[in-house]
Design a protein around this motif. Structure first.
Motif, PDB file in Angstrom:
ATOM      1  N   ARG A   1       9.793 -52.089  -2.255  1.00 16.84           N
ATOM      2  CA  ARG A   1       9.562 -51.003  -3.204  1.00 16.84           C
ATOM      3  C   ARG A   1      10.745 -50.039  -3.223  1.00 16.84           C
ATOM      4  O   ARG A   1      11.533 -49.952  -2.271  1.00 16.84           O
ATOM      5  CB  ARG A   1       8.287 -50.230  -2.829  1.00 16.84           C
ATOM      6  CG  ARG A   1       7.046 -51.091  -2.730  1.00 16.84           C
ATOM      7  CD  ARG A   1       6.721 -51.815  -4.020  1.00 16.84           C
ATOM      8  NE  ARG A   1       5.602 -52.730  -3.874  1.00 16.84           N
ATOM      9  CZ  ARG A   1       5.295 -53.682  -4.761  1.00 16.84           C
ATOM     10  NH1 ARG A   1       6.030 -53.837  -5.856  1.00 16.84           N
ATOM     11  NH2 ARG A   1       4.265 -54.471  -4.542  1.00 16.84           N
ATOM     12  N   ILE A   2      10.860 -49.303  -4.310  1.00 20.18           N
ATOM     13  CA  ILE A   2      11.853 -48.238  -4.384  1.00 20.18           C
ATOM     14  C   ILE A   2      11.371 -47.095  -3.487  1.00 20.18           C
ATOM     15  O   ILE A   2      10.291 -46.542  -3.717  1.00 20.18           O
ATOM     16  CB  ILE A   2      12.021 -47.732  -5.829  1.00 20.18           C
ATOM     17  CG1 ILE A   2      12.571 -48.852  -6.723  1.00 20.18           C
ATOM     18  CG2 ILE A   2      12.922 -46.502  -5.873  1.00 20.18           C
ATOM     19  CD1 ILE A   2      12.614 -48.502  -8.197  1.00 20.18           C
ATOM     20  N   PRO A   3      12.138 -46.747  -2.466  1.00 20.89           N
ATOM     21  CA  PRO A   3      11.681 -45.659  -1.579  1.00 20.89           C
ATOM     22  C   PRO A   3      11.980 -44.288  -2.165  1.00 20.89           C
ATOM     23  O   PRO A   3      12.886 -44.125  -3.000  1.00 20.89           O
ATOM     24  CB  PRO A   3      12.495 -45.892  -0.306  1.00 20.89           C
ATOM     25  CG  PRO A   3      13.732 -46.585  -0.763  1.00 20.89           C
ATOM     26  CD  PRO A   3      13.373 -47.381  -1.985  1.00 20.89           C
ATOM     27  N   THR A   4      11.227 -43.316  -1.750  1.00 23.86           N
ATOM     28  CA  THR A   4      11.567 -41.930  -2.055  1.00 23.86           C
ATOM     29  C   THR A   4      12.608 -41.456  -1.041  1.00 23.86           C
ATOM     30  O   THR A   4      12.759 -42.048   0.038  1.00 23.86           O
ATOM     31  CB  THR A   4      10.345 -41.008  -1.970  1.00 23.86           C
ATOM     32  OG1 THR A   4       9.864 -40.997  -0.609  1.00 23.86           O
ATOM     33  CG2 THR A   4       9.228 -41.480  -2.907  1.00 23.86           C
ATOM     34  N   LEU A   5      13.310 -40.393  -1.382  1.00 23.14           N
ATOM     35  CA  LEU A   5      14.271 -39.839  -0.426  1.00 23.14           C
ATOM     36  C   LEU A   5      13.543 -39.336   0.810  1.00 23.14           C
ATOM     37  O   LEU A   5      14.057 -39.467   1.932  1.00 23.14           O
ATOM     38  CB  LEU A   5      15.071 -38.708  -1.077  1.00 23.14           C
ATOM     39  CG  LEU A   5      16.213 -38.135  -0.233  1.00 23.14           C
ATOM     40  CD1 LEU A   5      17.248 -39.198   0.101  1.00 23.14           C
ATOM     41  CD2 LEU A   5      16.877 -36.949  -0.948  1.00 23.14           C
ATOM     42  N   ASP A   6      12.345 -38.801   0.634  1.00 19.40           N
ATOM     43  CA  ASP A   6      11.549 -38.350   1.781  1.00 19.40           C
ATOM     44  C   ASP A   6      11.273 -39.496   2.745  1.00 19.40           C
ATOM     45  O   ASP A   6      11.348 -39.326   3.976  1.00 19.40           O
ATOM     46  CB  ASP A   6      10.210 -37.773   1.300  1.00 19.40           C
ATOM     47  CG  ASP A   6      10.333 -36.349   0.804  1.00 19.40           C
ATOM     48  OD1 ASP A   6      11.470 -35.838   0.707  1.00 19.40           O
ATOM     49  OD2 ASP A   6       9.288 -35.743   0.496  1.00 19.40           O
ATOM     50  N   GLU A   7      10.954 -40.657   2.215  1.00 16.46           N
ATOM     51  CA  GLU A   7      10.652 -41.806   3.077  1.00 16.46           C
ATOM     52  C   GLU A   7      11.866 -42.217   3.891  1.00 16.46           C
ATOM     53  O   GLU A   7      11.750 -42.533   5.084  1.00 16.46           O
ATOM     54  CB  GLU A   7      10.166 -42.972   2.216  1.00 16.46           C
ATOM     55  CG  GLU A   7       8.763 -42.770   1.661  1.00 16.46           C
ATOM     56  CD  GLU A   7       8.378 -43.816   0.632  1.00 16.46           C
ATOM     57  OE1 GLU A   7       7.163 -44.064   0.483  1.00 16.46           O
ATOM     58  OE2 GLU A   7       9.262 -44.387  -0.038  1.00 16.46           O
TER      59      GLU A   7
END
Length: 243
Positions: free
Chosen positions: A88-94
């Motif tokens: 999946r495309i991660p969030t910057l937070d992840e």
């Protein structure tokens, strides 16, 4: 010693800008990873290089026109004409949360040169502070006004303008943008320019170097950092030079 940064993670072997690629890069022992940040329709910073999801996922459309929920439903497993699965495309937070469990340096490229994501600079700086990663993040962009703004917002931030055109004076660019380093396409950098920067204590990091002879050449010349799709190759080259 030349630092090695995994370009969009270990993207030569794994789907770029995914947690799989970042985790595989960590296994190589390289110093850092490089990633790209865009913003969704509902204002969430996500890690993807292109302004559109078409190339690296099974979806279509602009990142800025899709919500986080829609982004998370996409499979971001495309890699060099090969499909993996369930990436999946991660969030910057992840990614930042994951970085808290290791010691990698992270070069965050703000992809705000084609789409001007207003307030992105402030938001990224706030996240760096919230995750307590101040000493491990390098911020870069092709948008040099964004680099200047980052310096104005946080004079202590580690910032680097990116460029790929011949004829640019890298030391002048660093000076005018108040940058800590410069990131250049290796094809437009000369040894004399690099040495001029380093005499002024401005590190030069070059992208995207994948061939062993070129990696060896630039490491022998003392380049501060290389950004590569194949960190495992770069590690072998560097280890051979050190032994």
């Amino acid at each position: 010693m030349t630092q090695i940064f995994a370009h969009r993670g270990s993207s030569g072997m794994y789907p770029e800008n995914t947690m799989r690629a970042f985790k595989e890069a960590e296994k190589t022992g390289c110093e850092g990873i490089e990633l790209d940040v865009q913003r969704t329709k509902d204002g969430v910073l996500v890690v993807i290089h292109d302004e559109f999801v078409n190339r690296t996922t099974n979806g279509r459309g602009a990142v800025a026109s899709l919500t986080l929920k829609e982004i998370k439903e996409l499979d971001a497993s495309y890699n060099k004409k090969t499909w993996f699965s369930h990436n999946r495309i991660p969030t910057l937070d992840e990614v930042f949360q994951w970085l808290q469990g290791n010691q990698l340096i992270c070069n965050v490229e703000l992809k705000n040169n084609k789409v001007r994501y207003r307030g992105m600079e402030e938001e990224v700086l706030q996240k760096i502070a919230a995750f307590k990663l101040d000493d491990r993040i390098i911020l870069s962009s092709f948008n040099h006004q964004s680099i200047i703004l980052l310096h104005e917002l946080d004079p202590t931030a580690s910032i680097a303008p990116i460029y790929s055109k011949k004829g640019v004076n890298p030391l002048l660019l660093a000076t005018t943008t108040h940058a800590c380093a410069v990131h250049a396409n290796y094809r437009v950098m000369t040894q004399a320019q690099m040495e001029s920067c380093q005499r002024a204590k401005v590190p030069v990091r070059l992208y995207t170097i994948n061939q062993e002879p070129l990696l060896e050449q630039w490491m022998n010349m003392g380049v501060s950092g290389v950004i590569t799709d194949f960190p495992e190759r770069a590690m072998v080259v560097r280890n051979n030079l050190l032994n």
